[in-house]
Scaffold this active site. Structure first.
Site, PDB file in Angstrom:
ATOM      1  CD  GLU A 112       0.996 -18.209 -14.991  1.00 35.04           C
ATOM      2  OE1 GLU A 112       1.548 -17.209 -14.498  1.00 35.04           O
ATOM      3  OE2 GLU A 112       1.508 -19.337 -15.034  1.00 35.04           O
ATOM      4  CE  LYS A 114       2.524  -8.026 -16.654  1.00 31.73           C
ATOM      5  NZ  LYS A 114       2.588  -6.928 -15.673  1.00 31.73           N
ATOM      6  CG  ASP A 116      -0.662  -3.459 -11.026  1.00 37.22           C
ATOM      7  OD1 ASP A 116       0.580  -3.463 -11.070  1.00 37.22           O
ATOM      8  OD2 ASP A 116      -1.350  -2.442 -11.168  1.00 37.22           O
ATOM      9  CE1 TYR A 223       5.509 -14.690 -11.656  1.00 42.90           C
ATOM     10  CE2 TYR A 223       3.613 -13.796 -10.487  1.00 42.90           C
ATOM     11  CZ  TYR A 223       4.878 -13.629 -11.036  1.00 42.90           C
ATOM     12  OH  TYR A 223       5.494 -12.412 -10.962  1.00 42.90           O
ATOM     13  CE  LYS A 310       1.214  -3.626 -19.326  1.00 43.68           C
ATOM     14  NZ  LYS A 310       1.864  -3.653 -18.041  1.00 43.68           N
ATOM     15  CB  CYS A 404      -9.261  26.225   7.395  1.00 43.69           C
ATOM     16  SG  CYS A 404     -10.555  24.966   7.308  1.00 43.69           S
ATOM     17  CB  CYS A 407     -13.146  26.862  10.474  1.00 42.29           C
ATOM     18  SG  CYS A 407     -11.378  26.567  10.604  1.00 42.29           S
ATOM     19  CB  CYS A 422      -7.731  23.246   9.269  1.00 44.16           C
ATOM     20  SG  CYS A 422      -8.780  24.090  10.462  1.00 44.16           S
ATOM     21  CB  CYS A 427     -12.092  22.842  11.645  1.00 49.68           C
ATOM     22  SG  CYS A 427     -12.489  22.962   9.896  1.00 49.68           S
TER      23      CYS A 427
HETATM   24 ZN   LIG Z   1     -10.826  24.545   9.477  1.00 51.03          ZN
END
Ligand SMILES: [Zn+2]
Length: 661
Positions: A112, A114, A116, A223, A310, A404, A407, A422, A427
């Site tokens: 099967e 596996k 995640d 399962y 794995k 920032c 800007c 920011c 911006c």
């Molecule tokens: Zn900015």
């Protein structure tokens, strides 16, 4: 219709809906349109609203999710949910097979994928789904029944099978195909983004409000029947029964008759890994014969009759050369790792996200470090950790920037948020998003101003702020690729028209963090103009019932920012309607709550009528509510409204009020 007849109809509708559910969510093969499906569901909802006694826990209408929970209850698993022993190489798989063969002859394995995801255990009694829990520590997990109910591929009632009482185990996952889009939307709303699909699945299942879970595209693969009143001869037969009972069982599961075939299966599946819409991290081999499973038994930690092979991890170590700062669409500053290019699970990776500055500090990742990088699903690779043992001493710590990088505005950071942002709405990093949001249907609803046009405007340097839209000329627009006189005229007219959209839409369109449509309406009705709103302190704003502290602070910050002050001034200069016009006798500022199903109006239609008349639709009952509109089968809101002695009206009275009767 009498109750007997209703019962019959309800029964028929449920069977039909369940049938289509299976077609859609389990077999991936719908035979009716989404619309037709919605209509069936709606019909059932209406009937159930008329005959509330006939509502049962397994009705498809119960999937939409009930009231939020205070917290999850811990429940004990009927049998401990053991973890699997792992094999990391084919040699280890062969060794495992040798051990099995010492005890059992003619061993067949079921292979099967596996998944995640998040492990769950579902309990059915008399064919009805009664409880679902997370794996937790293996012996106790969280009761997440209400959340699991919202997942369409989990049958609320087992179908035409002999399975009645059982505990069934499987995995909840978040489809990869929708994961990125989901994260983008979360980011846009200023809400949590997830590092990978598994975290998104886990985070969704931990939501206390099942209504939010219902909106998430979670799916399942089951399962294992861990306990039931049927004795299965083989694991294969139990999987078949799960399928007929309406569960989603992974289509790639195969039976093999020896370890060589199992190894081929593993090799083959690993090549398909990238093409699947769910994440897998290996293959689970299970001994097929139940008699052999019983003979092998379990250790305290693992069953002896199964092992997980794995796959090679999608991880690699490499050097982190630099940490640059990216400014996202909501102004969030994200540290990004620039890496010495490395192969991670077959893909060359040279950039990886570091999520946020808190993570950076917590993981103590420094420029020059050797780091472990992981790729998962379709998402951007991430730096898992730094390998401190490999430090030479000249590694540098990246501090949070004070300005920032795009800007130059001073960045802000509130105490309860990990994000550094920011605050400058203009911006350039945020401009495109800002314009799109401003022009969107729920905001200023500017026709002909879509993403592509906005791109062109920015590219030509024609707009730097929202206000620039209103100073565009015919001459400007004719320079845009693909724009002719007619399209220019259309766009200019739409922009001009939007000046009259009114205060609520304008407030919403400004894209102030935490200010959604409802908050915008609320603010517009409390403050008669944008100037009045801008003058209010966070404390004053918090006095407005229904407005949270976070929202109030966010608004105050917005209007205290110099760029925004200038923006508002310009919007007024160009003739934007920034005052709320109070109509005599209208419902301006009146607050409505709906509960129960209205005989002829749908909820969106009814809400629309309220808003059209300047009223506000609220979702919670409080002393400040002016009208409670009650339909059939009203909920607890109705009781609360009576207690508070609020004005309670029915649909007809409501229609008169909003002027449609
Ligand atoms: Zn900015």
């Amino acid at each position: 219709m009498n109750e007997k007849e209703a019962k019959k109809q309800i029964q028929k509708l449920r069977e039909e809906i369940n049938y289509h559910n299976t077609k859609y969510y389990v077999e991936n093969n719908p035979i009716i349109s989404d619309y037709e499906y919605d209509m069936l569901l709606k019909k059932l909802e209406t009937l159930e609203a008329q005959f509330p006694d006939l509502v049962t826990a397994d009705s498809p209408t119960q999937r939409v999710g009930g009231e939020p929970l205070k917290g999850f209850r811990t429940v004990e698993h009927k049998r401990p949910m053991l973890s699997l022993d792992n094999a990391y190489s084919f040699d280890e798989l062969r060794e495992y097979d040798e051990r099995i063969k010492k005890n059992c002859r003619d061993v067949e394995y079921i292979c099967e994928p596996k998944i995640d995801g998040v492990s769950i255990a579902l309990i059915y009694e008399n064919g009805i789904f009664v409880r679902g829990a997370t794996r937790g520590d293996g012996s106790k997990g969280d009761d997440i029944t209400t959340n699991l109910r919202t997942i369409r591929s989990i049958p609320l009632r087992l179908q035409g099978s002999s399975l009645k009482n059982a505990e069934i185990r499987g995995e909840v996952y978040f489809p990869i195909s929708v994961f990125q889009r989901f994260n983008k939307e979360q980011e846009k709303k200023g809400e949590q983004v997830f590092a990978n699909p598994r975290n998104a699945a886990a985070g969704s299942l931990r939501q206390l409000d099942p209504r939010i879970v219902a909106l998430r595209p979670l799916d399942t693969f089951l399962y294992y029947v861990s306990h039931s009143d049927i004795d299965f001869e083989t694991h294969e037969k139990s999987l078949e029964l799960l399928r007929t009972a309406g569960f989603r069982v992974n289509p790639l599961i195969e039976k093999v008759s020896n370890i060589d075939e199992a190894i081929s299966y593993c090799k083959n599946l690993e090549t398909k890994r990238e093409a699947l819409d769910y994440e897998i991290d290996g293959v689970v081999l299970k001994v097929n014969l139940i008699a052999q499973q019983n003979q092998l038994g379990s250790t305290i930690k693992h069953p002896r009759w199964a092992i997980a092979f794995k796959f090679t991890a999608k991880q690699a170590t490499t050097q982190l050369k630099d940490i640059v700062i990216q400014v996202g669409r909501t102004g969030t500053l994200t540290p990004v790792a620039i890496l010495e290019p490395a192969q991670v699970g077959g893909v060359t990776v040279s950039r990886a996200t570091l999520h946020n500055f808190d993570e950076l500090k917590r993981k103590d990742i420094r420029i020059g470090d050797v780091v472990l990088v992981e790729r998962s699903g379709d998402v951007i690779p991430q730096v898992v950790k730094s390998i401190a043992e490999k430090r030479r001493g000249d590694e540098k710590i990246r501090v949070i920037p004070r300005k920032c990088p795009v800007c130059g505005s001073d960045v802000i950071r509130t105490l309860d948020e990990v994000a550094v942002r920011c605050p400058n709405q203009q911006c350039p990093a945020r401009l495109k998003w800002r314009l799109e949001y401003f022009a969107s249907r729920d905001a200023m609803d500017i026709d002909h101003l879509g993403g592509q046009t906005i791109d062109k405007l920015i590219e030509k340097g024609l707009v730097d702020t929202i206000a620039d839209l209103y100073e565009l000329t015919e001459k400007d627009l004719l320079t845009l690729e693909g724009f002719k006189e007619k399209s220019v005229k259309n766009l200019l007219e739409s922009i001009e028209k939007s000046k009259q959209q009114g205060l609520a839409r304008l407030i919403y369109g400004l894209g102030i963090r935490h200010v959604g449509k409802y908050a915008a309406q609320l603010l517009a009705s409390h403050c008669c103009s944008i100037d009045e709103l801008a003058r209010k302190s966070a404390e004053e704003l918090m006095q407005i019932h229904g407005l949270g502290e976070k929202t109030a602070e966010s608004i105050a910050t917005f209007f205290a920012t110099q760029e925004n002050i200038e923006l508002i001034k310009r919007l007024k200069d160009i003739g934007m309607r920034t005052k709320e016009i109070k109509k005599e006798g209208s419902l301006s500022g009146k607050k409505f709550v709906f509960t129960g199903a209205l005989p002829s109006l749908s909820r969106p239609d009814a809400s629309g009528l309220v808003m059209k008349n300047g009223g506000i639709v609220s979702s919670s009952i409080g002393k400040d509510i002016d009208f409670v509109v009650v339909g059939t089968d009203p909920g607890s809101k109705y009781q609360k409204a009576k207690k508070l002695e609020l004005t309670i009206i029915d649909e007809n009275e409501f229609k008169k009020l909003v002027g449609v009767l």
